[in-house]
Design a protein around this motif. Structure first.
Motif, mmCIF file in Angstrom:
data_model
loop_
_atom_site.group_PDB
_atom_site.id
_atom_site.type_symbol
_atom_site.label_atom_id
_atom_site.label_comp_id
_atom_site.label_asym_id
_atom_site.label_seq_id
_atom_site.Cartn_x
_atom_site.Cartn_y
_atom_site.Cartn_z
ATOM 1 N N SER A 1 0.828 -1.208 0.000
ATOM 2 C CA SER A 1 0.000 0.000 0.000
ATOM 3 C C SER A 1 0.860 1.255 0.000
ATOM 4 O O SER A 1 0.565 2.231 -0.702
ATOM 5 N N LEU A 2 1.942 1.250 0.778
ATOM 6 C CA LEU A 2 2.823 2.416 0.806
ATOM 7 C C LEU A 2 3.597 2.528 -0.498
ATOM 8 O O LEU A 2 3.813 3.619 -1.016
ATOM 9 N N ARG A 3 4.021 1.380 -1.037
ATOM 10 C CA ARG A 3 4.731 1.395 -2.320
ATOM 11 C C ARG A 3 3.825 1.946 -3.423
ATOM 12 O O ARG A 3 4.269 2.695 -4.292
ATOM 13 N N ALA A 4 2.544 1.578 -3.383
ATOM 14 C CA ALA A 4 1.596 2.068 -4.387
ATOM 15 C C ALA A 4 1.444 3.578 -4.290
ATOM 16 O O ALA A 4 1.342 4.283 -5.298
ATOM 17 N N LEU A 5 1.456 4.097 -3.051
ATOM 18 C CA LEU A 5 1.351 5.543 -2.868
ATOM 19 C C LEU A 5 2.556 6.252 -3.463
ATOM 20 O O LEU A 5 2.445 7.337 -4.023
ATOM 21 N N GLY A 6 3.725 5.612 -3.368
ATOM 22 C CA GLY A 6 4.944 6.240 -3.854
ATOM 23 C C GLY A 6 5.161 6.096 -5.341
ATOM 24 O O GLY A 6 5.640 7.019 -5.998
ATOM 25 N N MET B 1 10.496 4.293 0.593
ATOM 26 C CA MET B 1 10.173 3.017 1.243
ATOM 27 C C MET B 1 11.040 2.787 2.464
ATOM 28 O O MET B 1 11.444 1.668 2.768
ATOM 29 N N SER B 2 11.334 3.866 3.205
ATOM 30 C CA SER B 2 12.100 3.747 4.435
ATOM 31 C C SER B 2 11.917 5.015 5.245
ATOM 32 O O SER B 2 11.515 6.053 4.729
ATOM 33 N N GLY B 3 12.189 4.893 6.565
ATOM 34 C CA GLY B 3 12.260 6.072 7.402
ATOM 35 C C GLY B 3 13.670 6.625 7.321
ATOM 36 O O GLY B 3 14.640 5.883 7.482
ATOM 37 N N GLN B 4 13.800 7.923 7.047
ATOM 38 C CA GLN B 4 15.112 8.520 6.812
ATOM 39 C C GLN B 4 15.372 9.607 7.840
ATOM 40 O O GLN B 4 14.808 10.694 7.741
ATOM 41 N N PRO B 5 16.241 9.353 8.852
ATOM 42 C CA PRO B 5 16.493 10.384 9.856
ATOM 43 C C PRO B 5 17.157 11.621 9.288
ATOM 44 O O PRO B 5 17.037 12.703 9.839
ATOM 45 N N ALA B 6 17.868 11.470 8.163
ATOM 46 C CA ALA B 6 18.573 12.608 7.565
ATOM 47 C C ALA B 6 17.785 13.258 6.445
ATOM 48 O O ALA B 6 18.297 14.110 5.750
#
Length: 300
Positions: A162-167, A216-221
């Motif tokens: 679902s998140l990949r589809a959004l992106g 498709m990841s959380g990016q702290p930077a």
């Protein structure tokens, strides 16, 4: 209702979202010139449908942030922490998605994190009271540090169709992310024009979470890549007065497109990274100089 309040309400739609004025016409001309320049330099690539969609995808995050920044600047503030809030929001989204096994829950958590961070900024500014620039300069560092602490500075992968589809998904030939940007633009316009809160908005920056669906990841930077500079530049290019009270969502989006085309064109023509940074900084300085001269001529 006081005369001042009535006048403010009557001016808001015209000042924020009036007909295309000289500022927006100038931006359109600048955009056309940029398109022509890079179209001539890279005729084999620049105007291909794929590259034009790439430009659209590249400005989705910046577009949403620039519109939020426009509202903040119009209200007399300036939010330097927006990029850090994006980074924090994507990390919260990733952690929540992993812990719950639910992408919707992760998205909700990310959005709430962005809203909470914006509320923290507002509370510091209003009840400190602290100047908006100083307050958000401090929270920029604090939010970025918090994002790093969540996984020792490492990104957090997110798995989920679902998140990949959004992106990367499409609708009627356009990526969902671009449709999301269009929807956000419409929402900002309606909110600012049609609601009392919108017309009297304070310097609160809530930042929607879009970046995680692209990476498709959380990016702290993810807030460290110049989003603050680009969002402010787009808003000022769009006609926002740093003194507040003036600016348009349409103008901000034209500013976003100019930055997007400039970034894309410089990449296609192999302009070195440090020259790209120089161009972005020069663009912001030029926009402020032009704005200040216009303000001096108008006697404001």
């Amino acid at each position: 209702m006081t005369d001042t309040a009535t006048a403010g309400r009557e001016r808001a739609p015209a000042g924020l979202f009036g007909r295309i004025g000289a500022q927006n016409i100038s931006l359109l001309i600048a955009l056309v010139v940029l398109l022509a320049i890079f179209g001539v330099l890279r005729p084999d690539v620049f105007f291909t449908p794929r590259n034009l969609i790439n430009i659209g995808l590249a400005v989705t995050i910046l577009g949403i942030l620039a519109m939020a920044q426009t509202v903040v600047i119009v209200s007399g503030g300036l939010d330097i922490s927006v990029g850090s809030i994006v980074g924090l929001s994507t990390m919260v989204l990733a952690v929540a998605a992993q812990e719950t096994g639910s992408i919707p829950a992760g998205i909700l958590a990310g959005l709430l994190a962005g809203l909470l961070a914006g509320a923290v900024n507002g509370l510091i500014i209003v009840y400190g009271p602290v100047n908006a620039v100083i307050a958000t300069l401090g929270t920029m560092s604090a939010f970025r540090g918090l994002a790093y602490l969540m996984n020792n500075g490492n990104s957090i992968p997110i798995t989920g169709d679902s998140l990949r589809a959004l992106g990367i998904g499409t609708l009627s030939g356009l990526p969902f992310a671009i449709w999301l940007l269009i929807a956000a633009m419409a929402a900002f316009i309606v909110f600012t024009r049609e609601t009392v809160v919108g017309r009297n908005i304070y310097a609160l920056g809530g930042n929607p979470t879009v970046l995680a669906s692209r990476t498709m990841s959380g990016q702290p930077a993810s807030g460290s890549q110049g989003l603050e500079l680009e969002a402010i530049t787009a808003a000022i290019l769009g006609g926002c007065a740093l003194q507040g009270g003036k600016g348009t969502i349409i103008g901000a989006m034209l500013g976003v497109l100019i930055i997007g085309v400039l970034n894309n064109g410089m990449i296609l023509t192999s302009v070195p990274t440090f020259y790209q940074l120089l161009a972005k900084g020069a663009l912001l300085i030029l926009a402020v100089i032009v704005q200040e001269r216009q303000r001096a001529r108008s006697g404001e």
